[in-house]
Design a protein around this motif. Sequence first.
Motif, mmCIF file in Angstrom:
data_model
loop_
_atom_site.group_PDB
_atom_site.id
_atom_site.type_symbol
_atom_site.label_atom_id
_atom_site.label_comp_id
_atom_site.label_asym_id
_atom_site.label_seq_id
_atom_site.Cartn_x
_atom_site.Cartn_y
_atom_site.Cartn_z
ATOM 1 N N CYS A 283 50.524 13.873 1.185
ATOM 2 C CA CYS A 283 49.247 13.170 1.385
ATOM 3 C C CYS A 283 49.527 11.678 1.505
ATOM 4 C CB CYS A 283 48.291 13.430 0.224
ATOM 5 S SG CYS A 283 47.221 14.840 0.542
ATOM 6 N N CYS A 285 46.940 9.306 2.525
ATOM 7 C CA CYS A 285 45.750 8.452 2.614
ATOM 8 C C CYS A 285 45.790 7.309 1.593
ATOM 9 C CB CYS A 285 44.484 9.275 2.422
ATOM 10 S SG CYS A 285 44.046 10.205 3.905
ATOM 11 N N CYS A 308 40.889 12.450 0.263
ATOM 12 C CA CYS A 308 39.756 12.877 1.088
ATOM 13 C C CYS A 308 38.720 13.635 0.264
ATOM 14 C CB CYS A 308 40.235 13.700 2.274
ATOM 15 S SG CYS A 308 41.214 15.148 1.834
ATOM 16 N N GLN A 331 38.445 19.690 4.773
ATOM 17 C CA GLN A 331 39.265 18.604 5.315
ATOM 18 C C GLN A 331 40.695 18.697 4.768
ATOM 19 O OE1 GLN A 331 39.413 16.388 7.557
ATOM 20 N NE2 GLN A 331 41.179 15.209 6.831
ATOM 21 N N HIS A 335 43.589 19.890 7.192
ATOM 22 C CA HIS A 335 44.527 18.830 7.551
ATOM 23 C C HIS A 335 45.962 19.292 7.289
ATOM 24 C CE1 HIS A 335 46.186 14.498 7.277
ATOM 25 N NE2 HIS A 335 46.281 14.984 8.489
ATOM 26 N N GLN B 250 40.003 10.085 10.214
ATOM 27 C CA GLN B 250 40.322 11.382 10.809
ATOM 28 C C GLN B 250 39.074 12.191 11.118
ATOM 29 O OE1 GLN B 250 44.059 13.428 9.206
ATOM 30 N NE2 GLN B 250 43.443 12.061 7.573
HETATM 31 S S1 SF4 Z 1 43.055 13.536 4.664
HETATM 32 FE FE1 SF4 Z 1 43.181 14.530 2.669
HETATM 33 S S2 SF4 Z 1 44.721 16.165 2.957
HETATM 34 FE FE2 SF4 Z 1 44.970 14.687 4.632
HETATM 35 S S3 SF4 Z 1 46.511 13.230 3.918
HETATM 36 FE FE3 SF4 Z 1 44.498 12.365 3.415
HETATM 37 S S4 SF4 Z 1 44.117 12.984 1.287
HETATM 38 FE FE4 SF4 Z 1 45.784 14.327 2.094
#
Ligand code: SF4
Lengths: 378, 277
Positions: A283, A285, A308, A331, A335, B250
């Motif tokens: 992950c 993010c 997320c 999500q 993902h 995203q």
């Molecule tokens: S969108 Fe969610 S699953 Fe994808 S990298 Fe970011 S935190 Fe991880």
Amino acid sequence: MNKATTSSNRHYILQSGDFQRLLDSIIGNGYRCLGPTVQDQAIVLDDVSSVKDLPVGWSDNQQAAAYRLQKNGSPAFFGYVLGPGSWKKFLYPARERLLTTTRSRSGWKAEASAEPVQKMAFLGIRPCELQALAVLDKVLLEGTYADPVYRARRSQILVIAVNCAEVGGTCFCDSMSTGPKAVSGFDLALTEIITDGKHHFVVESATAKGDEIVKLAHGVSASDQEISKADAVSTAAAKKLSKKLNTIGVKDLLARNLTHPRWKETAGRCLTCSNCTLVCPTCFCITVEDYTDLKGNSAERVRRWDSCFTMDHSYIHGGSIRNTPDSRYRQWLTHKFSSWWEQYGISGCVGCGRCITWCPAAIDVTEEIQAIRDSEKT
Amino acid sequence: MKAENIDPMLTKPLRIQRVQRELPDTFTLEILPSNGGFHFTPGQFNMLYVFGVGEVPISICGDPEKSKSLVHTIRIVGSVTQAMSRLKSGDTIGVRGPFGSSWPLAEAEGKDVVIVAGGIGLPPLRPAIYHILNHREKYGKVVLLYGARNKEEIIFWKELEQWRSRFDMEVHVTVDRGSGNWHGNVGVVTTLVPRATFNSADAIAMMVGPEIMMRFTVLELLKRGITGDRIYMSMERNMKCGVGICGHCQWSHHFICKDGPVFSYEQIKVLLDKHEI
Ligand code: SF4
Ligand SMILES: Cc1cc2nc3c(=O)[nH]c(=O)nc-3n(C[C@H](O)[C@H](O)[C@H](O)COP(=O)(O)OP(=O)(O)OC[C@H]3O[C@@H](n4cnc5c(N)ncnc54)[C@H](O)[C@@H]3O)c2cc1C
Ligand code: SF4
Ligand code: FES
């Protein structure tokens, strides 16, 4: 399971009694040596300078929503499987200053945070986690823009993998083709062998740096027979893996089931606590926070891991895009297993099982995907 | 293209030359680029940073051929845009960019162009309009359909009047809610689509507005016979980096910051009708 060892790699035998020399030669080469330690009843990656720092004789019992360290009396240095924290925390820390802005007479100026990069050795990194680094490389190095700090740290690490002899109850690396034996991405890969009262490591070296370090630690050439013993450890480990994931067509399976009722059902159990994203080694993010000093003369921009599963992650004026827990769970799962393929040409999941172990609601990604797959068989 | 040695998160402080109030909650900043000027393609955006407060994505809305001035039109909706509205001429603002994909202006050459904007959706389309008017001979019919909530929220009023007075451009303006002093069209912007004149077999559409408005506009355009691969729209999501690293923007496998913000309807139609993706 992974392919056989690359033929050009060199193999050595390192006696367990010489392991301290290995640590010394890593540190003597200017590396900050990081590896497994026992802290707060868990395996925690931290500074390691002595064999005594290693989790000697500890194993871990992992199931969905369950993790327990146990003393098992074995002399093994690496008899555990995985702790909650991944190596990501050293390359892409949970919190880090991006830049500092300071007021000047003509306005203000911005400076990138220029903390010196220390060379690090990752001792004990597991095969699935090597793949996790390869995944992070795709995200943070191989796009149009690279993260300069990640790149600076990444380019200097010494990677000393340890192949898995034990497997966890939540691991599914063979399904993801990432383990339990390391095939690439390391300087050294160790297989720990304990038989007939003897304790040594078969060390596979893929780089000149690796050769140098292992020779300094009195490693000697391994015979073919000794190498095949190491391979047998990996083969045996692979057989012990009980959790499986059918990955055939998983990308399209999830992509065509974005409105499946299962998302809502699972979200009924999901606490949207973010644990899965925080323990996941891939992950990536992050969010950015701004701070000013009291006088307002200087300000900092700090990035920190984000998830997320938070409402802020998808917030735009008027509300969050992913308002319901269903959409946030979807999500995360889509993902990892589906859109990641489109984005980077690889899976976002490496099969380490952490998200299963550390989910307080025992939600299991492999079960979720299988449930969606099964629902199509009618 | 690889931007090897660029720190993508390092903002560049630039001087604000002029601030113009457009509406009570909307203002335009004209920023002086550093030497060499600021080059972008219509549709792209910048990350704008206010000292100590935060950074947000804002489309570039000036003339792409006037690189000596960087123009952004911003609506106040929250903390960063509020703080930005307090900046004055001579103040410094942080700029990173330009980022993202562009309007299909080359592809539109020789074709009729239909531009549909809702509310604050007009600024992101304005560079495309400037480009088309700068190269007017390269395009067929040019139609602009603009909708605002009410008369008071019509942005770029003077320019809309100028454009409408041209003989080589068709402009229709509507407001959602009429009032005593409004004598123009009343109704949402989608109601303008049927009256626009263009050759649907060979027209390109570009639109920006709230997602719901874009969804309905697409339906109207499809009804008029423009195929999905010739309908383009600019999407909005939370953005913390603008360069494909933070993960916030995203939308399924798309990163709106780098694969978008401009997408063709064909690219995203499977997502557009799904909730909370
Ligand atoms: S969108 Fe969610 S699953 Fe994808 S990298 Fe970011 S935190 Fe991880
Ligand atoms: C590609 C792109 C182009 C844009 N162009 C323009 C433009 O030309 N003019 C203009 O006025 N606005 C534009 N926006 C919207 C603008 O980015 C938001 O209004 C702004 O981020 C709001 O920040 P805030 O701190 O004032 O609001 P808050 O509501 O306080 O923001 C809280 C958080 O949510 C984020 N956020 C809130 N609303 C949005 C949004 N609509 N889109 C993305 N992130 C949001 C903020 O960045 C911040 O992180 C654009 C957005 C995108 C994605
Ligand atoms: S999704 Fe779960 S099993 Fe896969 S890499 Fe992330 S934490 Fe490990
Ligand atoms: S804005 Fe950060 S990934 Fe798109």
